[in-house]
Design a protein around this motif. Structure first.
Motif, PDB file in Angstrom:
ATOM      1  N   LYS A  70       0.853  -1.306  -0.005  1.00  0.00           N
ATOM      2  CA  LYS A  70      -0.028  -0.158  -0.072  1.00  0.00           C
ATOM      3  C   LYS A  70       0.941   1.284  -0.038  1.00  0.00           C
ATOM      4  CE  LYS A  70      -3.793  -2.204   2.597  1.00  0.00           C
ATOM      5  NZ  LYS A  70      -4.524  -2.349   1.349  1.00  0.00           N
ATOM      6  N   LEU A  71       2.064   1.159   0.434  1.00  0.00           N
ATOM      7  CA  LEU A  71       2.943   2.280   0.617  1.00  0.00           C
ATOM      8  C   LEU A  71       3.746   2.281  -0.888  1.00  0.00           C
ATOM      9  CD1 LEU A  71       4.299   1.998   4.321  1.00  0.00           C
ATOM     10  CD2 LEU A  71       2.420   3.514   3.341  1.00  0.00           C
ATOM     11  N   VAL A  72       4.379   1.248  -1.183  1.00  0.00           N
ATOM     12  CA  VAL A  72       5.267   1.137  -2.168  1.00  0.00           C
ATOM     13  C   VAL A  72       4.721   0.079  -3.296  1.00  0.00           C
ATOM     14  CG1 VAL A  72       7.964   0.600  -3.101  1.00  0.00           C
ATOM     15  CG2 VAL A  72       7.130   1.582  -0.614  1.00  0.00           C
ATOM     16  N   ASN A  73       3.957   0.759  -4.320  1.00  0.00           N
ATOM     17  CA  ASN A  73       3.077  -0.220  -4.882  1.00  0.00           C
ATOM     18  C   ASN A  73       3.984  -1.112  -5.941  1.00  0.00           C
ATOM     19  OD1 ASN A  73       0.935  -1.067  -6.411  1.00  0.00           O
ATOM     20  ND2 ASN A  73       0.633   0.351  -7.841  1.00  0.00           N
ATOM     21  N   ASP A  74       4.872  -0.583  -6.781  1.00  0.00           N
ATOM     22  CA  ASP A  74       5.404  -1.585  -7.612  1.00  0.00           C
ATOM     23  C   ASP A  74       6.853  -1.464  -7.917  1.00  0.00           C
ATOM     24  OD1 ASP A  74       5.409   1.011  -8.763  1.00  0.00           O
ATOM     25  OD2 ASP A  74       4.650   0.343 -10.721  1.00  0.00           O
ATOM     26  N   SER A  75       7.499  -0.921  -6.927  1.00  0.00           N
ATOM     27  CA  SER A  75       8.961  -0.595  -6.746  1.00  0.00           C
ATOM     28  C   SER A  75       9.654  -1.592  -6.063  1.00  0.00           C
ATOM     29  CB  SER A  75       9.342   0.827  -6.148  1.00  0.00           C
ATOM     30  OG  SER A  75       8.848   1.668  -7.264  1.00  0.00           O
ATOM     31  N   TYR A  76      10.868  -2.113  -6.355  1.00  0.00           N
ATOM     32  CA  TYR A  76      11.778  -3.091  -5.824  1.00  0.00           C
ATOM     33  C   TYR A  76      13.142  -2.778  -5.645  1.00  0.00           C
ATOM     34  CZ  TYR A  76       7.536  -5.893  -6.906  1.00  0.00           C
ATOM     35  OH  TYR A  76       6.381  -6.419  -6.950  1.00  0.00           O
ATOM     36  N   ARG A  77      13.925  -2.866  -4.682  1.00  0.00           N
ATOM     37  CA  ARG A  77      15.271  -2.569  -4.498  1.00  0.00           C
ATOM     38  C   ARG A  77      16.056  -3.206  -5.425  1.00  0.00           C
ATOM     39  NH1 ARG A  77      18.613  -0.264  -0.581  1.00  0.00           N
ATOM     40  NH2 ARG A  77      20.737  -0.927  -0.653  1.00  0.00           N
ATOM     41  N   PHE A  78      16.881  -2.353  -6.388  1.00  0.00           N
ATOM     42  CA  PHE A  78      17.930  -2.777  -7.288  1.00  0.00           C
ATOM     43  C   PHE A  78      19.115  -3.493  -6.741  1.00  0.00           C
ATOM     44  CE2 PHE A  78      20.804  -2.483 -10.783  1.00  0.00           C
ATOM     45  CZ  PHE A  78      20.182  -2.924 -11.852  1.00  0.00           C
ATOM     46  N   ASN A  79      19.274  -4.715  -7.120  1.00  0.00           N
ATOM     47  CA  ASN A  79      20.714  -5.358  -6.757  1.00  0.00           C
ATOM     48  C   ASN A  79      21.490  -6.134  -7.973  1.00  0.00           C
ATOM     49  OD1 ASN A  79      20.284  -5.115  -3.702  1.00  0.00           O
ATOM     50  ND2 ASN A  79      18.909  -6.466  -3.682  1.00  0.00           N
ATOM     51  N   GLY A  80      20.832  -5.389  -9.221  1.00  0.00           N
ATOM     52  CA  GLY A  80      21.572  -6.292 -10.078  1.00  0.00           C
ATOM     53  C   GLY A  80      20.553  -6.711 -11.219  1.00  0.00           C
ATOM     54  N   TRP A  81      20.710  -6.470 -12.557  1.00  0.00           N
ATOM     55  CA  TRP A  81      19.689  -7.011 -13.699  1.00  0.00           C
ATOM     56  C   TRP A  81      19.155  -8.664 -13.373  1.00  0.00           C
ATOM     57  CZ3 TRP A  81      17.609  -3.257 -15.389  1.00  0.00           C
ATOM     58  CH2 TRP A  81      18.277  -1.902 -15.846  1.00  0.00           C
ATOM     59  N   GLN A  82      20.263  -9.279 -13.028  1.00  0.00           N
ATOM     60  CA  GLN A  82      19.892 -10.830 -12.947  1.00  0.00           C
ATOM     61  C   GLN A  82      19.068 -11.097 -11.449  1.00  0.00           C
ATOM     62  OE1 GLN A  82      23.183 -13.382 -13.723  1.00  0.00           O
ATOM     63  NE2 GLN A  82      23.212 -12.407 -15.990  1.00  0.00           N
ATOM     64  N   GLN A  83      19.175  -9.949 -10.669  1.00  0.00           N
ATOM     65  CA  GLN A  83      18.632 -10.367  -9.410  1.00  0.00           C
ATOM     66  C   GLN A  83      16.955  -9.741  -9.253  1.00  0.00           C
ATOM     67  OE1 GLN A  83      19.846 -12.345  -7.193  1.00  0.00           O
ATOM     68  NE2 GLN A  83      21.238 -12.352  -8.487  1.00  0.00           N
ATOM     69  N   THR A  84      16.537  -9.017 -10.620  1.00  0.00           N
ATOM     70  CA  THR A  84      15.190  -8.678 -10.930  1.00  0.00           C
ATOM     71  C   THR A  84      14.132  -9.802 -10.841  1.00  0.00           C
ATOM     72  OG1 THR A  84      15.427  -8.644 -13.372  1.00  0.00           O
ATOM     73  CG2 THR A  84      16.010  -6.283 -11.848  1.00  0.00           C
ATOM     74  N   ARG A  85      13.020  -9.314 -10.223  1.00  0.00           N
ATOM     75  CA  ARG A  85      11.821 -10.566 -10.336  1.00  0.00           C
ATOM     76  C   ARG A  85      11.572 -10.981 -11.740  1.00  0.00           C
ATOM     77  NH1 ARG A  85       7.499  -9.579  -5.622  1.00  0.00           N
ATOM     78  NH2 ARG A  85       8.708  -9.258  -3.886  1.00  0.00           N
ATOM     79  N   SER A  86      11.592 -10.095 -12.610  1.00  0.00           N
ATOM     80  CA  SER A  86      11.142 -10.362 -14.134  1.00  0.00           C
ATOM     81  C   SER A  86      12.230 -11.382 -14.835  1.00  0.00           C
ATOM     82  CB  SER A  86      10.941  -9.374 -15.007  1.00  0.00           C
ATOM     83  OG  SER A  86      12.145  -8.429 -14.824  1.00  0.00           O
TER      84      SER A  86
END
Length: 234
Positions: A70-86
């Motif tokens: 509810k506070l952070v809708n769609d942002s995630y902490r960036f730890n490298g491209w290969q660590q992204t959820r997608s």
């Protein structure tokens, strides 16, 4: 898998499945303007079903759940491209396909970086003529042999050492040929050992019980024994 690196984003895609411009396919407006939207579904956000040049697909924007969402809708902490959820879901789906598990084919994934955070999207195959267990069980019970097939498919996933952290009856589909599919691998991962596998099955059982308590599905506890028999190869 092809990789397209731009100023603030990276796109990964399967060139055998994606014939459209990779930079356009994550925008719902692109599909709407092309008249290629074939449906939608509501969850944490809207999943758009679109007709690509090769197959029907589902376009999903990653969104957070729970109170933090509810506070952070769609942002995630960036730890490298290969660590992204997608990226991780794209790769996990390919791994499962290689292991013979019935999962959607990943078509394209994107991560867009903004300073120390990122947003992400995934375009994956829409399983044709398939419905989730909830919609099926609302109408009629499933035979024992179908529960055994569900158990067998979960076992194949576990034999590939993939922990489905949100295994529930919304994420299991059956198509019009009686084929069982498992979907939604966001936040799922490979894990060594076996002691976590029962937790997946327990979570699935609770989802059956939850829907049964709402009198939404035709189900009883004995049905889960058939599923476990299939899982155990009986």
């Amino acid at each position: 898998m092809k990789t397209l690196q731009l100023d603030n984003q990276t796109i990964w895609y399967d060139e055998t499945l994606l014939k459209e411009d990779p930079q356009q396919v994550f925008c719902p407006e692109f599909w709407q303007n092309s008249g290629k939207v074939i449906g939608s579904a509501q969850g944490r956000g809207t999943t758009w079903f679109v007709q690509t040049a090769t197959i029907a697909a589902a376009l999903r924007h990653y969104r957070r759940g729970g109170l933090f969402g509810k506070l952070v809708n769609d942002s995630y902490r960036f730890n490298g491209w290969q660590q992204t959820r997608s990226y991780q879901e794209f790769q996990l789906l390919n791994l499962l396909i290689e292991a013979g598990v019935n999962v959607p084919r990943p078509i394209a994934a994107r991560a867009v970086k903004n300073w120390f955070s990122y947003r992400a999207d995934l375009l994956s195959e829409k399983i044709p003529n398939a419905r989730d267990l909830v919609s099926i069980l609302i109408e009629k019970p499933l035979p024992a042999k179908m529960y055994k097939k569900i158990g067998q498919e979960i076992r194949k996933m576990h034999d590939a050492q993939v922990n489905h952290t949100d295994l529930n009856i919304h994420n299991i589909l059956i198509d019009d040929q009686g084929k069982v599919w498992i979907i939604d691998f966001d936040k799922c991962f490979q894990q060594s050992g076996d002691n976590w596998k029962q937790g997946n099955l327990d979570r699935l059982k609770r989802s059956f019980e939850k829907e049964e308590s709402k009198r939404a599905v035709v189900w009883n506890q004995d049905k889960f024994n058939f599923l476990c028999n299939g899982y155990q190869g009986k």
